[in-house]
Motif scaffolding. Structure first.
Motif, PDB file in Angstrom:
ATOM      1  N   VAL A 121       0.845  -1.191   0.000  1.00  0.00           N
ATOM      2  CA  VAL A 121       0.000   0.000   0.000  1.00  0.00           C
ATOM      3  C   VAL A 121       0.884   1.247   0.000  1.00  0.00           C
ATOM      4  O   VAL A 121       1.831   1.347   0.795  1.00  0.00           O
ATOM      5  N   PHE A 122       0.562   2.172  -0.885  1.00  0.00           N
ATOM      6  CA  PHE A 122       1.132   3.516  -0.814  1.00  0.00           C
ATOM      7  C   PHE A 122       0.168   4.412  -0.053  1.00  0.00           C
ATOM      8  O   PHE A 122      -1.045   4.386  -0.310  1.00  0.00           O
ATOM      9  N   VAL A 123       0.693   5.193   0.874  1.00  0.00           N
ATOM     10  CA  VAL A 123      -0.085   6.234   1.543  1.00  0.00           C
ATOM     11  C   VAL A 123       0.536   7.564   1.138  1.00  0.00           C
ATOM     12  O   VAL A 123       1.742   7.771   1.311  1.00  0.00           O
ATOM     13  N   PHE A 124      -0.288   8.452   0.599  1.00  0.00           N
ATOM     14  CA  PHE A 124       0.223   9.701   0.036  1.00  0.00           C
ATOM     15  C   PHE A 124      -0.764  10.798   0.431  1.00  0.00           C
ATOM     16  O   PHE A 124      -1.888  10.833  -0.056  1.00  0.00           O
TER      17      PHE A 124
ATOM     18  N   ILE B 209       3.996   0.813   2.333  1.00  0.00           N
ATOM     19  CA  ILE B 209       3.829  -0.217   3.353  1.00  0.00           C
ATOM     20  C   ILE B 209       3.786  -1.582   2.678  1.00  0.00           C
ATOM     21  O   ILE B 209       2.885  -1.867   1.879  1.00  0.00           O
ATOM     22  N   LYS B 210       4.753  -2.434   3.023  1.00  0.00           N
ATOM     23  CA  LYS B 210       4.789  -3.787   2.464  1.00  0.00           C
ATOM     24  C   LYS B 210       4.146  -4.821   3.392  1.00  0.00           C
ATOM     25  O   LYS B 210       3.763  -5.891   2.932  1.00  0.00           O
ATOM     26  N   GLU B 211       4.053  -4.509   4.661  1.00  0.00           N
ATOM     27  CA  GLU B 211       3.467  -5.439   5.636  1.00  0.00           C
ATOM     28  C   GLU B 211       2.048  -4.972   5.967  1.00  0.00           C
ATOM     29  O   GLU B 211       1.798  -4.413   7.036  1.00  0.00           O
ATOM     30  N   VAL B 212       1.147  -5.220   5.047  1.00  0.00           N
ATOM     31  CA  VAL B 212      -0.203  -4.661   5.159  1.00  0.00           C
ATOM     32  C   VAL B 212      -0.968  -5.210   6.367  1.00  0.00           C
ATOM     33  O   VAL B 212      -1.592  -4.434   7.097  1.00  0.00           O
ATOM     34  N   PRO B 213      -0.955  -6.532   6.643  1.00  0.00           N
ATOM     35  CA  PRO B 213      -1.667  -7.006   7.848  1.00  0.00           C
ATOM     36  C   PRO B 213      -1.150  -6.360   9.130  1.00  0.00           C
ATOM     37  O   PRO B 213      -1.954  -5.990  10.005  1.00  0.00           O
ATOM     38  N   ALA B 214       0.171  -6.197   9.253  1.00  0.00           N
ATOM     39  CA  ALA B 214       0.732  -5.550  10.434  1.00  0.00           C
ATOM     40  C   ALA B 214       0.301  -4.087  10.509  1.00  0.00           C
ATOM     41  O   ALA B 214       0.079  -3.541  11.604  1.00  0.00           O
TER      42      ALA B 214
ATOM     43  N   LEU C 264       2.723   3.704  12.948  1.00  0.00           N
ATOM     44  CA  LEU C 264       4.000   3.211  12.432  1.00  0.00           C
ATOM     45  C   LEU C 264       4.910   2.776  13.576  1.00  0.00           C
ATOM     46  O   LEU C 264       5.624   1.771  13.470  1.00  0.00           O
ATOM     47  N   MET C 265       4.880   3.517  14.683  1.00  0.00           N
ATOM     48  CA  MET C 265       5.693   3.133  15.841  1.00  0.00           C
ATOM     49  C   MET C 265       5.211   1.810  16.413  1.00  0.00           C
ATOM     50  O   MET C 265       6.025   0.969  16.831  1.00  0.00           O
ATOM     51  N   ARG C 266       3.916   1.591  16.416  1.00  0.00           N
ATOM     52  CA  ARG C 266       3.371   0.307  16.866  1.00  0.00           C
ATOM     53  C   ARG C 266       3.875  -0.825  15.974  1.00  0.00           C
ATOM     54  O   ARG C 266       4.240  -1.908  16.465  1.00  0.00           O
TER      55      ARG C 266
END
Length: 333
Positions: free
Chosen positions: A103-106, A171-176, A201-203
């Motif tokens: 996922v890209f977040v922009f 984001i490559k780890e989408v479930p996380a 992101l810190m989590r």
């Protein structure tokens, strides 16, 4: 591989009021192009075809624009009914990204220059960053001995780094990612009353996710008037943005670079440099430079500089007929 992009555009754009009372910030034109189009076009160039727009304030205007301007992309519009922060905005769209591989977040008010191919080739999830003078206003990253991110902090009082996150994430780890969003919101973990993406992101980092960073070449955070106008000037100087082959406007001078929309009537005026003018604008007996003028605006008898004028606005300046006697001083400033 199924890639999706989330573009949060639900903010009210309070720092650009009164312009954003009726015009969503992502639709403000820069060098003749709405801010959101810079983002969509960059993602399309790297192969993204599936978009989720998180809308809220004036969301119908954004929806209408995207549907008309980009009929060929896959798109969903998710409404964020309460503005509770950037992580909350993305959380409202969590069901739309569960099936994504990455996922890209922009964020929808950000224009950046970077090597997107480096992002795609990075084995880790990636945060876009840029060195700033005062990192206390931003989410800031810190690194471990391997050069990976070990801490992200939202608006730290005593920053240990001057690398700020610029509103671009891969984001490559989408479930996380979804788990981190849900954990913070279900446990009401807030910063300054909101759920910032930085905390999610810190989590992820705390639960084992690994992030690298990529420093962007340029970052234009168009949430303030001065940055918006500076970005407009920079983009107009780049190849492909300024208007070429303009018509001969009546008794007027155009100082390039400028972007002038369709069906504009300009007479007895000086336009430019660094001016973006929308469609169907009328300008008479005016000087306009370093400014952005919206669609259907009417401007006459005025000198405008470093200004942002919204759609359908009408401005008429002072025009005096004077009979001045000896030893008189008049100041209209």
């Amino acid at each position: 591989m199924h890639t999706k992009a989330i573009i949060p555009v639900a903010g009210a754009g309070t720092r650009l009021r009164p312009l954003t009372y009726t015009q969503p910030k992502p639709l403000i034109p820069v060098a003749g192009k709405p801010i959101i189009s810079f983002i969509i076009d960059q993602l399309i160039e790297i192969g993204v075809r599936d978009f989720i727009f998180v809308i809220g304030y004036l969301g119908e205007k954004i929806k209408n624009y995207v549907e008309q301007a980009y009929p060929d992309i896959e798109k969903q519009f998710v409404n964020q009914e309460m503005r509770l922060g950037s992580a909350h905005a993305i959380w409202t769209a969590r069901e739309s990204i569960r099936d994504a591989d990455d996922v890209f977040v922009f964020f929808g008010d950000t224009i950046i220059d970077l090597d997107f191919q480096k992002v795609l080739n990075d084995p880790y999830s990636t945060l876009g960053v840029k060195k700033v003078h005062d990192p206390r206003e931003y989410g800031v990253v810190e690194y471990d001995e391997d050069g990976l991110v070990n801490k992200v902090i939202e608006k730290p009082r005593i920053p240990k780094s001057n690398l700020a996150m610029v509103g671009f994430y891969h984001i490559k780890e989408v479930p996380a990612f979804i788990n981190a969003l849900e954990f913070n919101i279900s446990n009401n973990i807030r910063t300054d009353g909101e759920f910032p993406l930085t905390d999610a992101l810190m989590r992820m980092i705390e639960t084992g996710a690994r992030f690298s960073t990529i420093e962007v070449d340029n970052w234009f955070n168009c949430g303030k008037k001065d940055v918006l106008l500076e970005t407009n000037a920079i983009m107009l100087r780049r190849k492909g943005y300024a208007s070429a082959n303009l018509p001969d406007f009546d008794s007027s001078i155009v100082i390039h670079p400028v972007s002038i929309g369709e069906n504009c009537q300009i007479s007895n005026s000086i336009i430019g440099p660094h001016v973006t003018i929308g469609n169907n604008v009328r300008i008479t007996n005016a000087i306009v430079r370093d400014s952005i003028i919206g669609n259907y605006a009417a401007i006459q008898e005025i000198i405008l500089q470093n200004s942002v004028v919204g759609n359908d606005a009408s401005i008429t300046g002072l025009r005096q007929s004077l009979n001045i006697g000896d030893n008189t001083e008049i100041d209209f400033s």
